[in-house]
Design a protein around this motif. Structure first.
Motif, mmCIF file in Angstrom:
data_model
loop_
_atom_site.group_PDB
_atom_site.id
_atom_site.type_symbol
_atom_site.label_atom_id
_atom_site.label_comp_id
_atom_site.label_asym_id
_atom_site.label_seq_id
_atom_site.Cartn_x
_atom_site.Cartn_y
_atom_site.Cartn_z
ATOM 1 N N ALA A 157 49.853 46.849 34.517
ATOM 2 C CA ALA A 157 50.055 46.520 33.094
ATOM 3 C C ALA A 157 51.253 45.589 32.917
ATOM 4 C CB ALA A 157 50.249 47.802 32.284
ATOM 5 N N VAL A 158 52.348 45.876 33.625
ATOM 6 C CA VAL A 158 53.540 45.021 33.496
ATOM 7 C C VAL A 158 53.243 43.628 34.056
ATOM 8 C CG1 VAL A 158 55.925 44.666 34.278
ATOM 9 C CG2 VAL A 158 55.195 46.930 33.526
ATOM 10 N N GLY A 159 52.532 43.582 35.172
ATOM 11 C CA GLY A 159 52.171 42.283 35.751
ATOM 12 C C GLY A 159 51.387 41.445 34.748
ATOM 13 N N GLU A 160 50.417 42.075 34.105
ATOM 14 C CA GLU A 160 49.596 41.359 33.126
ATOM 15 C C GLU A 160 50.435 40.925 31.914
ATOM 16 O OE1 GLU A 160 46.741 40.045 33.203
ATOM 17 O OE2 GLU A 160 46.702 39.512 31.073
ATOM 18 N N ASP A 245 49.665 47.712 25.465
ATOM 19 C CA ASP A 245 48.249 47.390 25.173
ATOM 20 C C ASP A 245 47.429 47.471 26.460
ATOM 21 O OD1 ASP A 245 48.878 46.868 22.555
ATOM 22 O OD2 ASP A 245 48.592 44.697 22.661
ATOM 23 N N GLU A 246 47.951 46.837 27.496
ATOM 24 C CA GLU A 246 47.199 46.774 28.750
ATOM 25 C C GLU A 246 47.146 48.149 29.431
ATOM 26 O OE1 GLU A 246 45.261 44.707 29.874
ATOM 27 O OE2 GLU A 246 45.151 44.910 32.044
ATOM 28 N N LEU A 247 48.250 48.884 29.378
ATOM 29 C CA LEU A 247 48.253 50.195 30.034
ATOM 30 C C LEU A 247 47.247 51.134 29.360
ATOM 31 C CD1 LEU A 247 49.541 51.891 32.293
ATOM 32 C CD2 LEU A 247 51.083 52.821 30.566
ATOM 33 N N GLU A 248 47.167 51.073 28.049
ATOM 34 C CA GLU A 248 46.212 51.960 27.373
ATOM 35 C C GLU A 248 44.780 51.623 27.808
ATOM 36 O OE1 GLU A 248 46.940 53.448 23.302
ATOM 37 O OE2 GLU A 248 44.978 52.601 22.835
ATOM 38 N N ARG A 249 44.500 50.347 27.950
ATOM 39 C CA ARG A 249 43.160 49.925 28.399
ATOM 40 C C ARG A 249 42.890 50.457 29.825
ATOM 41 N NH1 ARG A 249 40.368 46.087 31.110
ATOM 42 N NH2 ARG A 249 42.184 45.193 32.162
ATOM 43 N N LEU A 250 43.867 50.316 30.705
ATOM 44 C CA LEU A 250 43.689 50.758 32.093
ATOM 45 C C LEU A 250 43.583 52.287 32.170
ATOM 46 C CD1 LEU A 250 46.364 48.448 33.808
ATOM 47 C CD2 LEU A 250 43.891 48.102 33.765
ATOM 48 N N ASP A 266 41.001 44.666 40.869
ATOM 49 C CA ASP A 266 42.004 43.949 40.061
ATOM 50 C C ASP A 266 43.393 44.129 40.673
ATOM 51 O OD1 ASP A 266 40.137 43.077 38.293
ATOM 52 O OD2 ASP A 266 40.488 44.667 36.817
ATOM 53 N N TYR A 267 43.690 45.365 41.098
ATOM 54 C CA TYR A 267 44.994 45.611 41.719
ATOM 55 C C TYR A 267 45.141 44.724 42.959
ATOM 56 C CZ TYR A 267 48.914 47.934 43.997
ATOM 57 O OH TYR A 267 50.131 48.182 44.594
#
Ligand code: BTN
Length: 326
Positions: A157-160, A245-250, A266-267
């Motif tokens: 998530a942080v990367g994105e 936002d991204e972490l919730e999606r993941l 993806d990872y």
């Protein structure tokens, strides 16, 4: 109302009339004007023109609940957001909140940490007003053995968030350091409280070097910041919100299978160790090999130089590139 007001103004391309805002929030023109004044006093540039209304121009680099919430698109992550001036460690703070029954998704940020904790008992420095130090409370209904994989989700998530907010090519050094141009930009420390087969809570603590320019001598070859890579300062709240936002999606995807089967490709695409020689140090033993990335459980699949394939678990293992940190 202030975070909603910010959200509406930020999303509009043009002026938003006072009348529109009054009807939207069900308040008087004076109440809208007061809220705008308070935002301006806090450093927001909002143009106010008679007969046209209000137009958002710029935001200060503030970590406030309003600033973060106005940028979030989440259902629950970060919606309960607490911003502190100074604290020993945001992880410690969230653990106390968790013991008192705080809700899942609670996010605590601090401008400064006086006792920031890194992995393996190390110290994590958070100089005042420059970086992001945040801890998120989760209460996943999964087996405790699977919880460490959440740390990998946060790294993704942080990367994105870094890629989308800055355009920098952020990658992940297994298991959960986010790196840009070979330097560590972000570290993550996950702590949890569990029963044998039940998780009471998980605290994911994340430190992101955003606007810090100088690092102590001993970290200079390893650590870096977004500021150093961009050549200019960058706003912290946007990165926090994009990360949530991204972490919730993941997290939604992860909870369906309780593993990384749907996310490992993806990872692995982001994993800077992939395809490179690595040196693994595990309980006093060191060996070299190569890796194509993680398996469904977040373990690093390593082909030793001897040809043998081994699985490397995060924890007391250190993985480095053959010629440096990555
Ligand atoms: C690492 O060693 O790479 C992990 C560093 C984790 C630092 C973050 S900053 C916010 C949170 N609070 C802490 O005390 N540690 C984590």
């Amino acid at each position: 109302m202030k975070s909603e007001l910010l959200k509406v103004l930020r999303q509009a391309d043009d002026y938003v009339s006072g009348q529109q805002l009054c009807s939207r929030f069900g308040v008087s023109r004076t109440a809208v004007w007061k809220a705008i004044r308070q935002l301006q006093e806090a450093g927001y540039e909002i143009d106010a023109v008679n007969n046209r209304g209000y137009r958002f121009l710029s935001a200060p680099d503030l970590l406030t609940p309003e600033e973060i919430r106005s940028r979030l698109h989440t259902g629950f992550m970060g919606q309960n957001c607490i911003c502190l001036e100074s604290v020993d460690s945001t992880n410690n703070y969230v653990k106390k909140l968790a013991e008192d029954g705080a809700e899942e998704g609670t996010l605590v940020l601090a401008e400064e940490q006086t006792g920031g904790k890194g992995r393996r008992g190390r110290v994590w420095e958070t100089p005042k007003g420059k970086n992001i130090a945040m801890s998120l409370l989760l209460r996943p209904k999964i087996h405790p053995a699977h919880a460490s994989q959440l740390t990998l989700l946060m790294a993704m998530a942080v990367g994105e968030a870094i890629r989308s907010c800055t355009g920098l090519e952020a990658g992940i050094k297994w298991p959960n350091d986010v790196v840009v141009n070979g330097r560590k930009i972000c570290g993550i420390l996950t702590e949890m409280n569990t029963e044998v087969d039940y998780i009471n809570y998980v605290v994911i603590g994340t430190g992101i070097n955003v606007n810090q320019q100088e690092f102590p001598e001993e970290l200079r070859e390893i650590a870096g910041s977004l500021r150093q890579n961009l050549g200019k300062e960058t706003g912290r709240a946007a990165i926090v919100a994009a990360g949530m936002d991204e972490l919730e999606r993941l997290y939604d995807i992860f909870r369906k299978t309780e593993d990384l089967s749907a996310l490992k490709d993806d990872y692995n695409r982001c994993c800077v160790n992939r395809g490179h020689g690595i040196r693994v140090m595990e309980r006093g033993e060191a060996y070299t090999g190569t890796t194509e990335g993680i398996n469904d459980h977040g373990e690093l699949v390593v082909r030793k130089d001897s040809g043998e394939e081994v699985l490397v678990y995060a924890g007391e293992v250190s993985v480095r590139g053959l010629y440096g940190y990555t």
